[in-house]
Design a protein around this motif. Sequence first.
Motif, mmCIF file in Angstrom:
data_model
loop_
_atom_site.group_PDB
_atom_site.id
_atom_site.type_symbol
_atom_site.label_atom_id
_atom_site.label_comp_id
_atom_site.label_asym_id
_atom_site.label_seq_id
_atom_site.Cartn_x
_atom_site.Cartn_y
_atom_site.Cartn_z
ATOM 1 N N VAL A 27 -131.286 -40.761 -49.844
ATOM 2 C CA VAL A 27 -132.725 -40.581 -49.653
ATOM 3 C C VAL A 27 -132.960 -39.931 -48.290
ATOM 4 O O VAL A 27 -132.037 -39.800 -47.480
ATOM 5 C CB VAL A 27 -133.486 -41.931 -49.731
ATOM 6 N N ASN A 28 -134.210 -39.531 -48.045
ATOM 7 C CA ASN A 28 -134.489 -38.796 -46.812
ATOM 8 C C ASN A 28 -134.380 -39.689 -45.578
ATOM 9 O O ASN A 28 -134.720 -40.870 -45.601
ATOM 10 C CB ASN A 28 -135.866 -38.134 -46.871
ATOM 11 N N HIS A 29 -133.902 -39.105 -44.495
ATOM 12 C CA HIS A 29 -133.751 -39.799 -43.216
ATOM 13 C C HIS A 29 -133.635 -38.746 -42.130
ATOM 14 O O HIS A 29 -133.190 -37.622 -42.387
ATOM 15 C CB HIS A 29 -132.511 -40.697 -43.225
ATOM 16 N N ARG A 30 -134.024 -39.125 -40.925
ATOM 17 C CA ARG A 30 -134.014 -38.146 -39.836
ATOM 18 C C ARG A 30 -132.594 -37.685 -39.496
ATOM 19 O O ARG A 30 -132.371 -36.536 -39.139
ATOM 20 C CB ARG A 30 -134.676 -38.746 -38.601
ATOM 21 N N TYR A 31 -131.631 -38.610 -39.602
ATOM 22 C CA TYR A 31 -130.237 -38.284 -39.295
ATOM 23 C C TYR A 31 -129.363 -38.650 -40.492
ATOM 24 O O TYR A 31 -129.853 -39.149 -41.505
ATOM 25 C CB TYR A 31 -129.767 -39.041 -38.047
ATOM 26 N N LEU A 32 -128.056 -38.415 -40.364
ATOM 27 C CA LEU A 32 -127.118 -38.853 -41.397
ATOM 28 C C LEU A 32 -126.766 -40.315 -41.127
ATOM 29 O O LEU A 32 -126.217 -40.646 -40.069
ATOM 30 C CB LEU A 32 -125.852 -37.989 -41.373
ATOM 31 N N GLU A 33 -127.106 -41.178 -42.069
ATOM 32 C CA GLU A 33 -126.868 -42.616 -41.905
ATOM 33 C C GLU A 33 -126.116 -43.138 -43.137
ATOM 34 O O GLU A 33 -126.727 -43.511 -44.137
ATOM 35 C CB GLU A 33 -128.194 -43.359 -41.729
ATOM 36 N N PRO A 34 -124.776 -43.173 -43.085
ATOM 37 C CA PRO A 34 -124.003 -43.633 -44.241
ATOM 38 C C PRO A 34 -123.799 -45.149 -44.241
ATOM 39 O O PRO A 34 -123.665 -45.770 -43.183
ATOM 40 C CB PRO A 34 -122.665 -42.906 -44.054
ATOM 41 N N HIS A 35 -123.797 -45.726 -45.444
ATOM 42 C CA HIS A 35 -123.498 -47.150 -45.623
ATOM 43 C C HIS A 35 -122.480 -47.264 -46.758
ATOM 44 O O HIS A 35 -122.699 -46.724 -47.847
ATOM 45 C CB HIS A 35 -124.761 -47.936 -45.974
ATOM 46 N N PHE A 36 -121.381 -47.987 -46.507
ATOM 47 C CA PHE A 36 -120.321 -48.129 -47.505
ATOM 48 C C PHE A 36 -120.178 -49.590 -47.932
ATOM 49 O O PHE A 36 -120.153 -50.492 -47.087
ATOM 50 C CB PHE A 36 -118.984 -47.638 -46.947
ATOM 51 N N ARG A 37 -120.108 -49.777 -49.242
ATOM 52 C CA ARG A 37 -119.787 -51.087 -49.822
ATOM 53 C C ARG A 37 -118.460 -50.927 -50.542
ATOM 54 O O ARG A 37 -118.387 -50.324 -51.624
ATOM 55 C CB ARG A 37 -120.893 -51.527 -50.780
ATOM 56 N N MET A 52 -115.266 -37.329 -44.795
ATOM 57 C CA MET A 52 -115.570 -36.484 -45.953
ATOM 58 C C MET A 52 -117.074 -36.353 -46.136
ATOM 59 O O MET A 52 -117.589 -35.267 -46.433
ATOM 60 C CB MET A 52 -114.937 -37.078 -47.214
ATOM 61 N N LEU A 53 -117.795 -37.452 -45.927
ATOM 62 C CA LEU A 53 -119.247 -37.436 -46.077
ATOM 63 C C LEU A 53 -119.884 -36.525 -45.031
ATOM 64 O O LEU A 53 -120.779 -35.724 -45.341
ATOM 65 C CB LEU A 53 -119.785 -38.858 -45.948
ATOM 66 N N ARG A 54 -119.416 -36.611 -43.785
ATOM 67 C CA ARG A 54 -119.978 -35.787 -42.711
ATOM 68 C C ARG A 54 -119.719 -34.302 -42.936
ATOM 69 O O ARG A 54 -120.523 -33.464 -42.539
ATOM 70 C CB ARG A 54 -119.409 -36.224 -41.356
ATOM 71 N N ARG A 55 -118.595 -33.981 -43.555
ATOM 72 C CA ARG A 55 -118.297 -32.570 -43.824
ATOM 73 C C ARG A 55 -119.200 -31.992 -44.908
ATOM 74 O O ARG A 55 -119.394 -30.772 -44.970
ATOM 75 C CB ARG A 55 -116.827 -32.398 -44.247
ATOM 76 N N PHE A 134 -114.153 -39.900 -54.923
ATOM 77 C CA PHE A 134 -115.258 -39.753 -53.963
ATOM 78 C C PHE A 134 -115.594 -38.272 -53.744
ATOM 79 O O PHE A 134 -116.760 -37.908 -53.615
ATOM 80 C CB PHE A 134 -114.874 -40.407 -52.635
ATOM 81 N N GLU A 135 -114.570 -37.433 -53.723
ATOM 82 C CA GLU A 135 -114.795 -35.989 -53.594
ATOM 83 C C GLU A 135 -115.595 -35.470 -54.784
ATOM 84 O O GLU A 135 -116.503 -34.637 -54.627
ATOM 85 C CB GLU A 135 -113.459 -35.264 -53.502
ATOM 86 N N GLN A 136 -115.299 -35.963 -55.990
ATOM 87 C CA GLN A 136 -116.061 -35.564 -57.173
ATOM 88 C C GLN A 136 -117.519 -36.020 -57.065
ATOM 89 O O GLN A 136 -118.447 -35.275 -57.418
ATOM 90 C CB GLN A 136 -115.428 -36.169 -58.429
ATOM 91 N N ALA A 137 -117.725 -37.243 -56.559
ATOM 92 C CA ALA A 137 -119.088 -37.752 -56.402
ATOM 93 C C ALA A 137 -119.867 -36.927 -55.382
ATOM 94 O O ALA A 137 -121.060 -36.648 -55.571
ATOM 95 C CB ALA A 137 -119.052 -39.223 -55.981
ATOM 96 N N LEU A 138 -119.195 -36.511 -54.317
ATOM 97 C CA LEU A 138 -119.851 -35.670 -53.315
ATOM 98 C C LEU A 138 -120.235 -34.313 -53.906
ATOM 99 O O LEU A 138 -121.278 -33.750 -53.561
ATOM 100 C CB LEU A 138 -118.938 -35.478 -52.102
ATOM 101 N N ASP A 139 -119.381 -33.782 -54.782
ATOM 102 C CA ASP A 139 -119.724 -32.520 -55.463
ATOM 103 C C ASP A 139 -121.007 -32.689 -56.274
ATOM 104 O O ASP A 139 -121.876 -31.806 -56.274
ATOM 105 C CB ASP A 139 -118.574 -32.085 -56.382
ATOM 106 N N GLN A 140 -121.112 -33.812 -56.981
ATOM 107 C CA GLN A 140 -122.334 -34.077 -57.761
ATOM 108 C C GLN A 140 -123.561 -34.175 -56.859
ATOM 109 O O GLN A 140 -124.628 -33.622 -57.175
ATOM 110 C CB GLN A 140 -122.178 -35.386 -58.547
ATOM 111 N N ILE A 141 -123.404 -34.869 -55.730
ATOM 112 C CA ILE A 141 -124.519 -35.021 -54.793
ATOM 113 C C ILE A 141 -124.979 -33.657 -54.283
ATOM 114 O O ILE A 141 -126.180 -33.357 -54.234
ATOM 115 C CB ILE A 141 -124.106 -35.929 -53.612
ATOM 116 N N ARG A 142 -124.021 -32.804 -53.897
ATOM 117 C CA ARG A 142 -124.380 -31.479 -53.377
ATOM 118 C C ARG A 142 -125.090 -30.651 -54.440
ATOM 119 O O ARG A 142 -126.068 -29.955 -54.153
ATOM 120 C CB ARG A 142 -123.125 -30.748 -52.888
#
Length: 288
Positions: A27-37, A52-55, A134-142
């Motif tokens: 969701v929208n945020h001023r900066y990149l704020e990742p949370h991992f479970r 990987m997320l930051r890239r 996770f790389e596949q999920a990031l592709d979907q997100i992009r």
Amino acid sequence: MTASMTAFARVETSHEWGSLVWEIRSVNHRYLEPHFRLPETMREIESRLREMLRRNLNRGKVECSLRVMPLDNGQSLSLNTTVLTDLNTALEQIKQHVDRVAKTSPMDILRWPGVLKQDETDIKEIQLNALQAFEQALDQIRETRAREGAELKQFILQRIDSVEEEAGKVRQQMPALLQAQRDKIIQRLEDARVETDPNRLEQELVFLAQKADVDEELDRLTTHVTEVRRVLNSDSGAIGRRLDFLMQELNREANTLSSKAIDAGTTQSAVNLKVFIEQMREQVQNIE
């Protein structure tokens, strides 16, 4: 490229050892704020996941959840006796200092991080599979962000065209409005039969015309409109903050235009400009 910060991705993969599921919500945020479970056995790769997320992403609040479901073959799990011994020692020490301690069940102990362990080979394989998924999920997100970003871009371009059109309308009407204002003042003086110094009258009329003149504001509006289009068509990754700044500047010029309005038509145009700018600003909040 215009990309939205709102997206969802889900990737499920199956393997000989079992299966895993990644879910990513952004969701929208001023900066990149990742949370991992993550399961305890996956904490070792968390730093690689964050990198990987930051890239791949520049902004947004991103929640990443991983579920690992090994096959129940009776051989993959064993007790970590070192952790179990330390946990038992800690429980005994607590009993010495606390009068009433609830009875601890074996299932509670098994839930403690590190009590159950897997074969080292299995863990490394699962970690590798988790990184690949996770790389596949990031592709979907992009991809999702890019699709929604393209729609947001078209929405903003439509509104920026309306801003330019409204500013052009005001610019076209201003000479006639200024002349009408001048004629009205002269007519009122004539009706009142007031003796005036022609030079002084001309100076006052020029002064009033300068106060009502909005050419400078319209020029800045046009400049900001051009910059908005340039930013939307640029190849830079994060453009949301730049667009947000431009929305503030557009709104500043619209407010000044409203304060200088000398007729109902100009006032209405200023109101229309504010409406278009606010509509753009709301959507810009979702752009990366």
